[in-house]
Design an enzyme around this catalytic site. Structure first.
Site, mmCIF file in Angstrom:
data_model
loop_
_atom_site.group_PDB
_atom_site.id
_atom_site.type_symbol
_atom_site.label_atom_id
_atom_site.label_comp_id
_atom_site.label_asym_id
_atom_site.label_seq_id
_atom_site.Cartn_x
_atom_site.Cartn_y
_atom_site.Cartn_z
ATOM 1 C CB CYS A 1 7.015 -5.366 8.443
ATOM 2 S SG CYS A 1 8.324 -4.541 9.379
ATOM 3 C CB CYS B 1 1.193 5.809 11.155
ATOM 4 S SG CYS B 1 1.771 7.307 10.466
ATOM 5 C CB SER C 1 10.096 6.261 9.220
ATOM 6 O OG SER C 1 9.604 5.928 10.502
ATOM 7 C CB SER D 1 9.401 3.987 15.286
ATOM 8 O OG SER D 1 9.055 4.485 14.013
ATOM 9 C CG LEU D 2 12.309 6.236 21.720
ATOM 10 C CD1 LEU D 2 13.552 5.396 21.556
ATOM 11 C CD2 LEU D 2 12.674 7.618 22.281
ATOM 12 C CB CYS E 1 2.938 7.354 3.222
ATOM 13 S SG CYS E 1 3.358 6.206 4.505
ATOM 14 N N GLY F 1 6.761 -2.097 5.903
ATOM 15 C CA GLY F 1 8.146 -2.548 5.858
ATOM 16 C C GLY F 1 9.101 -1.699 6.670
ATOM 17 C CD GLU G 1 -2.901 -1.244 2.211
ATOM 18 O OE1 GLU G 1 -4.039 -1.661 1.977
ATOM 19 O OE2 GLU G 1 -2.492 -0.956 3.339
ATOM 20 C CB CYS H 1 6.003 -3.087 15.930
ATOM 21 S SG CYS H 1 7.685 -2.602 15.522
ATOM 22 C CB CYS I 1 2.874 -2.057 13.555
ATOM 23 S SG CYS I 1 3.019 -1.575 11.824
ATOM 24 C CG ASN J 1 -3.895 5.708 13.648
ATOM 25 O OD1 ASN J 1 -4.749 6.555 13.869
ATOM 26 N ND2 ASN J 1 -2.705 6.002 13.150
HETATM 27 N N1 SAH Z 1 9.299 0.369 10.009
HETATM 28 C C1 SAH Z 1 9.346 1.799 10.006
HETATM 29 C C2 SAH Z 1 8.333 2.476 9.104
HETATM 30 C C3 SAH Z 1 6.916 1.967 9.108
HETATM 31 S S1 SAH Z 1 5.879 2.357 10.487
HETATM 32 C C4 SAH Z 1 9.248 2.330 11.417
HETATM 33 O O1 SAH Z 1 8.997 1.567 12.337
HETATM 34 O O2 SAH Z 1 9.451 3.523 11.616
HETATM 35 C C5 SAH Z 1 5.636 4.095 10.447
HETATM 36 C C6 SAH Z 1 5.229 4.678 11.802
HETATM 37 O O3 SAH Z 1 3.924 4.212 12.181
HETATM 38 C C7 SAH Z 1 6.161 4.266 12.938
HETATM 39 O O4 SAH Z 1 6.526 5.392 13.695
HETATM 40 C C8 SAH Z 1 5.280 3.343 13.809
HETATM 41 O O5 SAH Z 1 5.675 3.395 15.165
HETATM 42 C C9 SAH Z 1 3.912 3.940 13.575
HETATM 43 N N2 SAH Z 1 2.809 3.017 13.857
HETATM 44 C C10 SAH Z 1 2.778 1.684 13.672
HETATM 45 N N3 SAH Z 1 1.590 1.166 14.044
HETATM 46 C C11 SAH Z 1 0.838 2.209 14.475
HETATM 47 C C12 SAH Z 1 -0.496 2.321 14.966
HETATM 48 N N4 SAH Z 1 -1.298 1.278 15.082
HETATM 49 N N5 SAH Z 1 -0.935 3.550 15.308
HETATM 50 C C13 SAH Z 1 -0.137 4.645 15.162
HETATM 51 N N6 SAH Z 1 1.111 4.608 14.682
HETATM 52 C C14 SAH Z 1 1.598 3.389 14.348
#
Ligand code: SAH
Length: 340
Positions: free
Chosen positions: A110, A331, A188, A211-212, A103, A156, A90, A114, A117, A288
């Site tokens: 991936c 995101c 990112s 992404s901390l 984006c 990814g 996507e 996480c 996610c 989200n």
């Molecule tokens: N793998 C990379 C890029 C993809 S995720 C990364 O981790 O940065 C892009 C952003 O979306 C990241 O900051 C991640 O923490 C955030 N994200 C993932 N799942 C989410 C969710 N359910 N709600 C809000 N942000 C989310």
């Protein structure tokens, strides 16, 4: 002979390919003009290129874009794209005041795992090649218009596919191709420390977002098991190296706020202590909702409180309310629904 995706080539490589056939350099300009400025996906349409050369190009290269299967939502739109081998990713187009941000996805699925996610569910299918990433931007550009900004925040982990992502960035910033500014491209990462060092050493001038999402190592291991192989201290050391190598370019720290998980005001204080002495920006992303994820979004009032708590400590923080929530284009929600 197997066909090669044309978008894998840079200008110099095309010039060399042409030279090997006794063709002059200006032919490369003509072909690139057709491909990248007119969006032609068929060599036979390149009417100022001699027919034998068109045939030779068509015998060696394909100009296939990923097919847009579906686009949903307005004004932020989620596009479902299918590559010729059937894999789907996507890409989201987000209108800003006077321009678009795309984006982009860097992988199909991936491997990071996480917990919060959607892209993590189902694991990694494969990397995208550089040409496939460029094709993603071209296909969406044809539909929407030219992007100004690109963020690798789709499906990814870009630093787990670093070589292809970097090659794609070189193509997208090449003035013969899309000519985007590297300053308008953000990579990112979930925090792959060796990748951050490699990216810093490449002098690409792109923006880094990390992404901390957690303020202790144990909390980060729970939430981001793939990325937490490295401690937060190691991660921040890599970020510091990045800012030094890029002459003070700030790092954006993304922090997904999940109610009762990482959103207490004490956690805001810890976050401030962690990033405060780095060149930084903190981007707070209210969670989200995604299928199967057992987390909740904090109230808007609490999100504001968390942000204010950071700002009182000199942290440059802002809240990113994703514009795409209503279309599940936000995101972390990028995941191809098998039924779609
Ligand atoms: N793998 C990379 C890029 C993809 S995720 C990364 O981790 O940065 C892009 C952003 O979306 C990241 O900051 C991640 O923490 C955030 N994200 C993932 N799942 C989410 C969710 N359910 N709600 C809000 N942000 C989310």
């Amino acid at each position: 002979m197997s066909m090669e995706l044309f978008y894998e080539l840079n200008y110099r490589q095309l010039v060399q390919w042409l030279a090997a056939r006794g063709e002059r350099r200006y032919r490369a300009d003509q072909v690139f003009q057709w491909v990248y400025h007119r969006g032609v996906t068929d060599f036979t349409q390149m009417t100022n290129v001699p027919s034998p050369l068109r045939q030779a190009l068509a015998a060696q290269f394909t100009l296939t874009w990923p097919r847009i299967m579906k686009s949903t939502g307005q004004p932020t739109t989620k596009h479902l794209l299918e590559y010729p081998d059937g894999v789907r990713v996507e890409c989201v187009s987000i209108p800003m005041d006077s321009y678009y941000t795309f984006c982009l996805s860097s992988q199909v699925g991936c491997a990071m795992g996480c917990r919060f996610c959607a892209s993590a569910q189902g694991g990694l299918q494969r990397n995208l090649t550089a040409g496939e990433i460029v094709g993603q931007a071209l296909a969406v550009q044809r539909l929407i218009g030219r992007p100004r900004n690109l963020v690798f925040m789709g499906m990814g982990e870009p630093l787990a596919n670093l070589d292809n992502v970097v090659t794609a960035i070189k193509r997208l910033t090449d003035t013969h191709i899309l000519g985007l500014s590297p300053r308008h491209i953000t990579v990112s990462t979930a925090g792959l420390v060796p990748g951050i060092y490699r990216l810093a050493d490449m002098d690409l001038r792109v923006e880094l977002a990390v992404s901390l999402n957690a303020v202790t190592d144990s909390q980060r291991r729970e939430l981001m098991p793939g990325a937490a192989r490295w401690s937060i201290a190691q991660l921040l050391a890599a970020c510091r190296y990045f800012t030094q190598k890029t002459e003070g370019q700030p790092v954006t720290f993304e922090y997904v706020l999940m109610a009762g998980i990482n959103d207490s005001l004490e956690e805001a204080d810890r976050l401030a202590r962690l990033v405060g002495d780095l060149r930084h920006h903190v981007n707070l992303i209210p969670f989200n909702p995604v299928n199967h994820a057992d987390f909740r979004r904090p109230t808007p009032k609490h999100v504001e409180q968390f942000c204010t708590q950071l700002r009182h400590q000199g942290i440059n923080a802002s809240v990113r309310y994703s514009k795409g929530t209503e279309v599940a284009a936000a995101c972390g929600q990028l995941r191809v629904d098998v039924d779609s």
